[in-house]
Structure formats: structure tokens, C-alpha cells
Design a protein around this motif. Sequence first.
Motif, PDB file in Angstrom:
ATOM      1  N   ASN A  44     -51.172  12.628  23.166  1.00  0.00           N
ATOM      2  CA  ASN A  44     -51.556  13.850  23.975  1.00  0.00           C
ATOM      3  C   ASN A  44     -52.019  13.815  25.431  1.00  0.00           C
ATOM      4  N   LYS A  45     -52.707  12.795  25.678  1.00  0.00           N
ATOM      5  CA  LYS A  45     -53.154  12.645  27.166  1.00  0.00           C
ATOM      6  C   LYS A  45     -51.765  12.405  27.904  1.00  0.00           C
ATOM      7  N   HIS A  46     -50.957  11.679  27.607  1.00  0.00           N
ATOM      8  CA  HIS A  46     -49.694  11.120  28.238  1.00  0.00           C
ATOM      9  C   HIS A  46     -49.056  12.691  28.451  1.00  0.00           C
ATOM     10  N   ASP A  51     -46.558  12.296  32.705  1.00  0.00           N
ATOM     11  CA  ASP A  51     -46.106  11.216  33.367  1.00  0.00           C
ATOM     12  C   ASP A  51     -44.724  10.703  32.956  1.00  0.00           C
ATOM     13  N   PRO A  52     -43.546  11.154  33.580  1.00  0.00           N
ATOM     14  CA  PRO A  52     -42.257  10.986  33.069  1.00  0.00           C
ATOM     15  C   PRO A  52     -41.837   9.549  32.889  1.00  0.00           C
ATOM     16  N   GLU A  53     -42.448   8.479  33.540  1.00  0.00           N
ATOM     17  CA  GLU A  53     -42.042   7.061  33.578  1.00  0.00           C
ATOM     18  C   GLU A  53     -42.890   6.533  32.482  1.00  0.00           C
ATOM     19  N   ALA A  54     -43.924   7.161  32.112  1.00  0.00           N
ATOM     20  CA  ALA A  54     -44.909   6.773  30.848  1.00  0.00           C
ATOM     21  C   ALA A  54     -45.544   5.487  31.370  1.00  0.00           C
ATOM     22  N   VAL A  55     -45.760   5.285  32.639  1.00  0.00           N
ATOM     23  CA  VAL A  55     -46.399   4.124  33.055  1.00  0.00           C
ATOM     24  C   VAL A  55     -47.662   3.854  32.521  1.00  0.00           C
ATOM     25  N   LYS A  56     -48.433   5.001  32.259  1.00  0.00           N
ATOM     26  CA  LYS A  56     -49.959   5.096  31.928  1.00  0.00           C
ATOM     27  C   LYS A  56     -49.914   4.825  30.693  1.00  0.00           C
ATOM     28  N   LEU A  57     -49.060   5.566  29.665  1.00  0.00           N
ATOM     29  CA  LEU A  57     -48.840   5.163  28.299  1.00  0.00           C
ATOM     30  C   LEU A  57     -48.458   3.987  27.940  1.00  0.00           C
ATOM     31  N   LEU A  58     -47.546   3.285  28.477  1.00  0.00           N
ATOM     32  CA  LEU A  58     -47.321   2.012  28.422  1.00  0.00           C
ATOM     33  C   LEU A  58     -48.488   0.988  28.577  1.00  0.00           C
ATOM     34  N   ALA A  59     -49.298   1.432  29.648  1.00  0.00           N
ATOM     35  CA  ALA A  59     -50.159   0.352  29.984  1.00  0.00           C
ATOM     36  C   ALA A  59     -51.371   0.660  28.620  1.00  0.00           C
ATOM     37  N   ASP A 100     -43.095  -6.922  25.736  1.00  0.00           N
ATOM     38  CA  ASP A 100     -42.829  -5.683  26.543  1.00  0.00           C
ATOM     39  C   ASP A 100     -41.826  -4.733  25.704  1.00  0.00           C
ATOM     40  N   SER A 101     -40.806  -5.728  25.140  1.00  0.00           N
ATOM     41  CA  SER A 101     -39.908  -4.836  24.049  1.00  0.00           C
ATOM     42  C   SER A 101     -40.554  -4.088  23.179  1.00  0.00           C
ATOM     43  N   LEU A 102     -41.249  -4.457  22.450  1.00  0.00           N
ATOM     44  CA  LEU A 102     -41.962  -3.843  21.365  1.00  0.00           C
ATOM     45  C   LEU A 102     -42.813  -2.955  21.768  1.00  0.00           C
ATOM     46  N   VAL A 103     -43.666  -2.985  22.845  1.00  0.00           N
ATOM     47  CA  VAL A 103     -44.600  -2.016  23.218  1.00  0.00           C
ATOM     48  C   VAL A 103     -43.769  -0.815  24.060  1.00  0.00           C
ATOM     49  N   SER A 104     -42.815  -1.256  24.693  1.00  0.00           N
ATOM     50  CA  SER A 104     -41.823  -0.260  25.333  1.00  0.00           C
ATOM     51  C   SER A 104     -41.172   0.892  24.467  1.00  0.00           C
ATOM     52  N   THR A 105     -40.363   0.270  23.334  1.00  0.00           N
ATOM     53  CA  THR A 105     -39.810   1.043  22.397  1.00  0.00           C
ATOM     54  C   THR A 105     -40.859   1.784  21.679  1.00  0.00           C
ATOM     55  N   TYR A 106     -41.965   1.205  21.418  1.00  0.00           N
ATOM     56  CA  TYR A 106     -42.852   2.166  20.311  1.00  0.00           C
ATOM     57  C   TYR A 106     -43.435   3.232  21.308  1.00  0.00           C
ATOM     58  N   ALA A 107     -43.928   3.042  22.550  1.00  0.00           N
ATOM     59  CA  ALA A 107     -44.230   4.140  23.172  1.00  0.00           C
ATOM     60  C   ALA A 107     -43.291   5.123  23.599  1.00  0.00           C
ATOM     61  N   LYS A 108     -41.909   4.682  23.281  1.00  0.00           N
ATOM     62  CA  LYS A 108     -40.956   5.729  23.673  1.00  0.00           C
ATOM     63  C   LYS A 108     -40.499   6.576  22.419  1.00  0.00           C
ATOM     64  N   GLY A 109     -40.618   5.902  21.219  1.00  0.00           N
ATOM     65  CA  GLY A 109     -40.226   6.432  19.976  1.00  0.00           C
ATOM     66  C   GLY A 109     -41.379   7.198  19.258  1.00  0.00           C
ATOM     67  N   LEU A 203     -34.012  -5.384  27.157  1.00  0.00           N
ATOM     68  CA  LEU A 203     -35.313  -4.504  26.992  1.00  0.00           C
ATOM     69  C   LEU A 203     -35.040  -3.321  27.377  1.00  0.00           C
ATOM     70  N   PRO A 204     -35.745  -2.414  26.475  1.00  0.00           N
ATOM     71  CA  PRO A 204     -35.692  -1.026  26.163  1.00  0.00           C
ATOM     72  C   PRO A 204     -36.036  -0.304  27.729  1.00  0.00           C
ATOM     73  N   ALA A 205     -35.390   0.658  28.172  1.00  0.00           N
ATOM     74  CA  ALA A 205     -35.792   1.488  29.455  1.00  0.00           C
ATOM     75  C   ALA A 205     -37.022   2.166  29.180  1.00  0.00           C
ATOM     76  N   LYS A 206     -37.688   2.543  30.219  1.00  0.00           N
ATOM     77  CA  LYS A 206     -38.950   3.262  30.270  1.00  0.00           C
ATOM     78  C   LYS A 206     -38.692   4.525  29.253  1.00  0.00           C
ATOM     79  N   PRO A 207     -39.782   4.956  28.841  1.00  0.00           N
ATOM     80  CA  PRO A 207     -39.338   6.483  28.144  1.00  0.00           C
ATOM     81  C   PRO A 207     -39.203   7.369  29.153  1.00  0.00           C
TER      82      PRO A 207
END
Length: 207
Positions: A44-46, A51-59, A100-109, A203-207
Motif C-alpha cells: 500500500n505504501k509502495h 514508485d514505478p521502478e519499485a526501488v523502495k519496495l524491493l529494498a 535477488d531473483s526471489l525478492v524481485s519476482t516476489y515484489a513484482k507478483g 534475473l526478473p526485470a524490476k516491477p
Amino acid sequence: MGSRILGALLGAFLLFAASAQGAAEVGPREVVVGVVDSLKAAVNKHDAEKDPEAVKLLAEMRGILEPVVDFGFIARVVMGPAAKKATPEQMAKFESIFRDSLVSTYAKGMTGYVQAEMAIPPLAPEAAGQNRVAVRQEVTTSSGVQVIDYTMAKNRTTGEWKLINVVLNGINLGKTFRSQFAQAYKQHKGNVDLVIAEWAKELPAKP
């Protein structure tokens, strides 16, 4: 490689995690139950921050997951026999790429699952006193019910519960990744560097 199945397997993967603070004071089921609100708040904060690149969400996701998911253990299991031949530098590199692969994909999906109805039944009586237990989660979406079994292991020194595997609708994620690594390892004639490089390319692309 690994990322090819992440979309199917990890949309609901890691719908739990907890901060390191207090992790040793709760059981495995409580760890799973307690994180749902944190993940909803993160998404919800994201969304509110645009944040279109989801930089903060990934972090934020990485900060939540790292204390609780035993990425090092999972990476060693995925590498299988190759882990015994790999150098410390190769192990560290693969663990970082895998994380990084797991975190990126999780944040995206994960967004599509945040509003889903979730139920976490009590642990079976025989789980009491065990150092490794499966915590079941049932996620109901418009497409049906997904059953997720989180394998949680208790550190005998710290008492912390950490994730070491996930089984989604009967599909063992750890075994699937291990099989993929083994196939690539055979294809590249035991060259660990080439296998790691191939994994990194997907590696998955950023969300």
C-alpha cells in the motif's frame, strides 16, 4: 532457468517473513501469521508513493525477508553436489543472485495476492517440540485456492525460525530449482561460473 518458473510458483511465495526483532520469541505459525499485515502495508505504501521502478519496495522486501529466509541454506541445496566443489566466492555470488531473483519476482507478483483471503490452520499436534515443521497457508483468489506449505526450521543456537523451502500446490520449489541447476551444471560440464552467469541473465526485470 530459475526465474522461468518463479512467476507460477512464487506469486504467493514468501507471504510471510518477520523482522529479526522478536523472531526467536514466536513459533513458526506465528511468524507466518504476523507478517501478512506488514506485507499489505508495504504494498500500500509502495502504491501511494508512485514508485514505478519499485526501488523502495524491493529494498523494503529485502529488508523484511533477509532476517527470516535462510537464503544461504536454500542456495546450497539448489546447487547440490556442486556446492562442495564451489569456492566461497562462487557460493556467495550465487546466493546473492538467487536472493535477488526471489525478492524481485516476489515484489513484482505479490500485489495481486495482497487482497486475497488467507487462512493458516493450526499446526498439527505432532509438530510440538520439532525443530522443522510445515506451516500451511490457504490462499483463496478468483482463480481458486492455492495451498502453500512453508518448511520452517528452528536454529538450535538462536531459537529463530527461518524458511528453508516452499511447496506450492504439491510442487516442491527447492527440488525444482535443484533440478534446474543440475541440468545446467551438466550442460556446462561442471563449470560453476557458467551456470551462475546463466542464472544471472534471467534475473526478473524490476516491477
